[in-house]
Design an enzyme around this catalytic site. Structure first.
Site, mmCIF file in Angstrom:
data_model
loop_
_atom_site.group_PDB
_atom_site.id
_atom_site.type_symbol
_atom_site.label_atom_id
_atom_site.label_comp_id
_atom_site.label_asym_id
_atom_site.label_seq_id
_atom_site.Cartn_x
_atom_site.Cartn_y
_atom_site.Cartn_z
ATOM 1 N N LYS A 59 4.791 2.552 6.594
ATOM 2 C CA LYS A 59 4.233 3.384 5.712
ATOM 3 C C LYS A 59 5.225 3.443 4.526
ATOM 4 C CE LYS A 59 1.720 6.342 8.907
ATOM 5 N NZ LYS A 59 1.720 7.504 9.787
ATOM 6 N N GLN A 103 4.889 13.452 10.664
ATOM 7 C CA GLN A 103 4.518 12.392 11.579
ATOM 8 C C GLN A 103 3.906 12.808 13.135
ATOM 9 O OE1 GLN A 103 4.033 8.996 11.027
ATOM 10 N NE2 GLN A 103 3.359 8.890 13.239
ATOM 11 N N ASP A 126 -3.266 12.997 4.405
ATOM 12 C CA ASP A 126 -3.531 12.391 5.604
ATOM 13 C C ASP A 126 -4.923 13.497 6.301
ATOM 14 O OD1 ASP A 126 -3.816 10.486 7.643
ATOM 15 O OD2 ASP A 126 -2.124 11.287 8.807
#
Ligand code: NAP
Length: 286
Positions: A59, A103, A126
């Protein structure tokens, strides 16, 4: 077996590469408007899971390819929920940070839901907050989770309209299966969401015109279960480039198939970057 002469390979890698050109131009325009300040995607990585570290690195690389920066906050495996919340508070307050990623997964002692919900909706690139998820489910403007969002972008790019089609999603995780089912519903598919308690999964998959594998088990969905002419999306990823779907023979008889690798994975990262650029363009202004 019917031969489907025109199976479309849903090439996520190619589309992600194509998208990078326009994303780079948008980042350059943003910088020139903002006194050369570079938009930032911040990632919090808790613990030392090597797969998570690899995803985070990928990423970061993708950010730099389009001219953005990434900022990595690493926390030890014994981190508490309060420690993670404090980092999120700092990133929420930092005007240089436009997107925040925690994450997944975090170690068991960290309350992941509580931490996700602390992320500002404006920086939730996200789609992990309850609020952002709810907006997405209702079809309101929101950054949805990047993997199903990337799948919808891939279908859109290839002009595949799922309206009226019977779709079966196998897997109901909060980051993938469940939002996938909602996005397909919002696109007017008729959706069945399957999970580990589903009875006769094989029959459900056989009826599907669109199949999404999001189950987390290599080649779990057998190619023999998949109907001729189906649109096949394999979101799974396992070592050796194996997905959740057995691909044998699919390309000869299906309407569209994501390759493995190079299908869904690159679109996840591309969507995350696109959503961060969009957050930066909005300037995080309420
Ligand atoms: P997850 O959280 O482990 O969820 C797996 C889902 O599959 C659960 O809903 C589970 O049902 C269901 N399931 C398990 N066994 C089943 C069975 N025997 N029959 C039917 N359903 C079953 O996994 P995830 O995080 O959603 O990830 C799924 C896959 O996508 C993995 O291969 C992962 O590597 C991949 N992935 C890829 C990307 C990408 O960018 N390419 C991103 C995220 C994930 P229950 O709810 O009943 O337990």
């Amino acid at each position: 077996m019917a031969i489907h002469s025109q199976c479309v390979v849903l090439d996520g890698k190619a589309l992600a590469t194509l998208n990078e050109a326009s994303l780079s131009a948008r980042v350059a325009a943003l910088k020139s408007r903002n006194g050369n300040r570079t938009p930032i995607l911040a990632t919090i990585l808790v613990g030392d899971d090597p797969a998570s570290a690899t995803y985070v690195r990928m990423k970061g690389n993708a950010c730099r390819r389009v001219g953005m920066d990434s900022r990595l906050v690493t926390l030890p495996a014994n981190t508490t929920t309060q420690d993670v919340l404090a980092e999120i508070d700092a990133l929420n307050a930092d005007p240089d940070v436009h997107g925040i990623l925690l994450q997944h997964p975090v170690p068991a002692q960290v309350d992941e839901r509580h931490c996700f919900d602390r992320i500002s909706t404006l920086k939730d690139v996200d789609g992990v907050t309850s609020h952002g998820f709810g907006l997405m489910a209702l079809g309101e403007p929101a950054f949805g989770p990047a993997t199903p969002g990337g799948i919808m972008r891939l279908l859109g790019h290839y002009g595949i309209d799922v309206a009226g089609k019977r779709a079966v999603v196998v897997g109901r995780s909060a980051i993938l299966g469940k939002p996938m089912a909602l996005m397909l519903t919002n696109a007017n598919a008729t959706v069945t969401l399957c999970h580990s308690k589903t009875v006769n999964l094989e029959d459900e998959v056989r009826r599907a015109e669109v199949v999404v594998g999001a189950v987390g088990k290599p080649k779990f969905i057998r190619s023999a279960w998949i109907s001729d002419g189906a649109i096949v999306i394999d979101a799974g990823y396992h070592p050796g480039g194996v997905g959740d779907i057995e691909h044998d023979g699919l390309i000869e008889r299906c309407a569209a198939v994501t390759p493995m690798p190079g299908g869904v994975g690159p679109m996840t990262i591309s969507t995350l970057i696109a959503q961060t650029v969009e957050a930066a363009e909005r300037g995080n202004i309420d």
